[in-house]
Design an enzyme around this catalytic site. Structure first.
Site, PDB file in Angstrom:
ATOM      1  N   GLU A  41       0.833  -1.208   0.000  1.00 58.52           N
ATOM      2  CA  GLU A  41       0.000   0.000   0.000  1.00 58.52           C
ATOM      3  C   GLU A  41       0.868   1.258   0.000  1.00 58.52           C
ATOM      4  O   GLU A  41       0.525   2.255  -0.641  1.00 58.52           O
ATOM      5  CB  GLU A  41      -0.938  -0.030   1.206  1.00 58.52           C
ATOM      6  CG  GLU A  41      -2.007  -1.114   1.064  1.00 58.52           C
ATOM      7  CD  GLU A  41      -2.906  -1.196   2.271  1.00 58.52           C
ATOM      8  OE1 GLU A  41      -4.106  -0.880   2.129  1.00 58.52           O
ATOM      9  OE2 GLU A  41      -2.430  -1.571   3.359  1.00 58.52           O
TER      10      GLU A  41
ATOM     11  N   GLU B 104      -4.579  -9.350   3.195  1.00 56.64           N
ATOM     12  CA  GLU B 104      -5.220  -9.016   4.466  1.00 56.64           C
ATOM     13  C   GLU B 104      -6.491  -9.807   4.738  1.00 56.64           C
ATOM     14  O   GLU B 104      -6.870  -9.983   5.900  1.00 56.64           O
ATOM     15  CB  GLU B 104      -5.544  -7.515   4.514  1.00 56.64           C
ATOM     16  CG  GLU B 104      -4.359  -6.605   4.789  1.00 56.64           C
ATOM     17  CD  GLU B 104      -3.631  -6.175   3.523  1.00 56.64           C
ATOM     18  OE1 GLU B 104      -2.880  -5.187   3.567  1.00 56.64           O
ATOM     19  OE2 GLU B 104      -3.815  -6.841   2.468  1.00 56.64           O
TER      20      GLU B 104
END
Length: 273
Positions: A124, A145
């Site tokens: 990210e 995730e």
């Protein structure tokens, strides 16, 4: 010339971000090996480093990388997240969003030098860079995730989908796919693969291409700002933004030099003025 900076007063005692400048490039290193997982304290130091590079007129390009040879970053520190309450987690994610938006909004080119595994929140961070360079055969990349029962909460659901397309982005995240850098290049997540040996010298050489006298760094930065601010607004508004950035450049010494060099049939020498 190389300039090294000590941690700023009032920050966490442990130096979690290394910062130095070299020939117009600010090198920002995530420094909590082996995994370089980030905490609130690291993000605050990262935020400060981004602001420092933004405000330094001698800095034209930012390079983000990870300390050591194994990880760019494994993402958020899971032990930290498991020990705090939901309110802290929310504000932690909000601050991370703000930090990475600050990175995107800075009118200077940002390069992620992915030197090892780049997963979860590490990816990210890299997705908020303008260009991603990866070291061949050095790790995996992905947003897994969902395996923790959560989603990529530091911009991953938004930036990855915008980069690879909505359907492919959803597929990669819901399957928790992690894959090598070659595949990441095929998907457009990574721009270039560099040789394993001498990776960082090659990254710095690449970054210097966008610094004066080689490139008009103000023009590079304004191209970035026009794209980052204009890619999701109506075309007419984007064109207006483009014109405003162009007008700023027309008033620069580098624009005068570039046009004169073209007419005089010689290489331009840019000064970032």
């Amino acid at each position: 010339m190389v300039v090294s900076d000590p941690p700023a007063a009032g920050q966490a005692e442990k130096q979690l971000i290394n910062y130095r400048t070299e020939n117009g490039v600010a090198l920002i290193e995530l420094n909590d090996p082996p995994a370089n997982a980030y905490s609130y304290e690291m993000n605050r130091q990262l935020d400060e480093a981004i602001l420092k590079a933004r405000m330094d007129e001698a800095v034209h390009v930012l390079v983000l990388t990870g300390a050591g040879d194994k990880f760019f970053s494994a993402g958020a520190n899971i032990r930290m997240l498991s020990s705090v309450d939901p309110t802290f987690k929310y504000y932690f994610c909000l601050h991370a969003n703000e930090t990475l938006l600050r990175l995107e909004n800075t009118p200077k080119l940002v390069i992620a030098a992915i030197n090892g595994h780049c997963v979860g929140g590490g990816l990210e961070i890299a997705l908020a860079a303008d260009i991603r360079l990866a070291r061949k055969d050095s790790g995996k990349i992905g947003l897994p995730e969902v395996n923790l029962g959560v989603l990529p909460g530091t911009g991953g659901t938004q930036r990855l989908a915008r980069l690879v397309g909505k359907s492919k982005g959803i597929e990669l995240m819901v399957t928790a796919s992690t894959f090598g850098f070659e595949r990441a290049k095929e998907l457009g997540i990574v721009n270039e693969l560099l040789e394993h040996d001498n990776f960082m010298p090659a990254v710095m050489e690449y970054a210097l291409r966008f610094c004066p006298p080689h490139k008009a760094s103000k023009a590079v930065g304004r191209i970035k700002r026009a794209v980052q601010s204009g890619w999701e607004i109506p075309l007419e508004s984007g064109l207006a933004l483009e014109r405003e950035n162009q007008q700023l450049l027309f008033e620069s010494e580098d624009a005068k030099e570039g046009l004169a060099a073209y007419v005089e049939k010689r290489p331009p020498t840019f000064t970032a003025k």
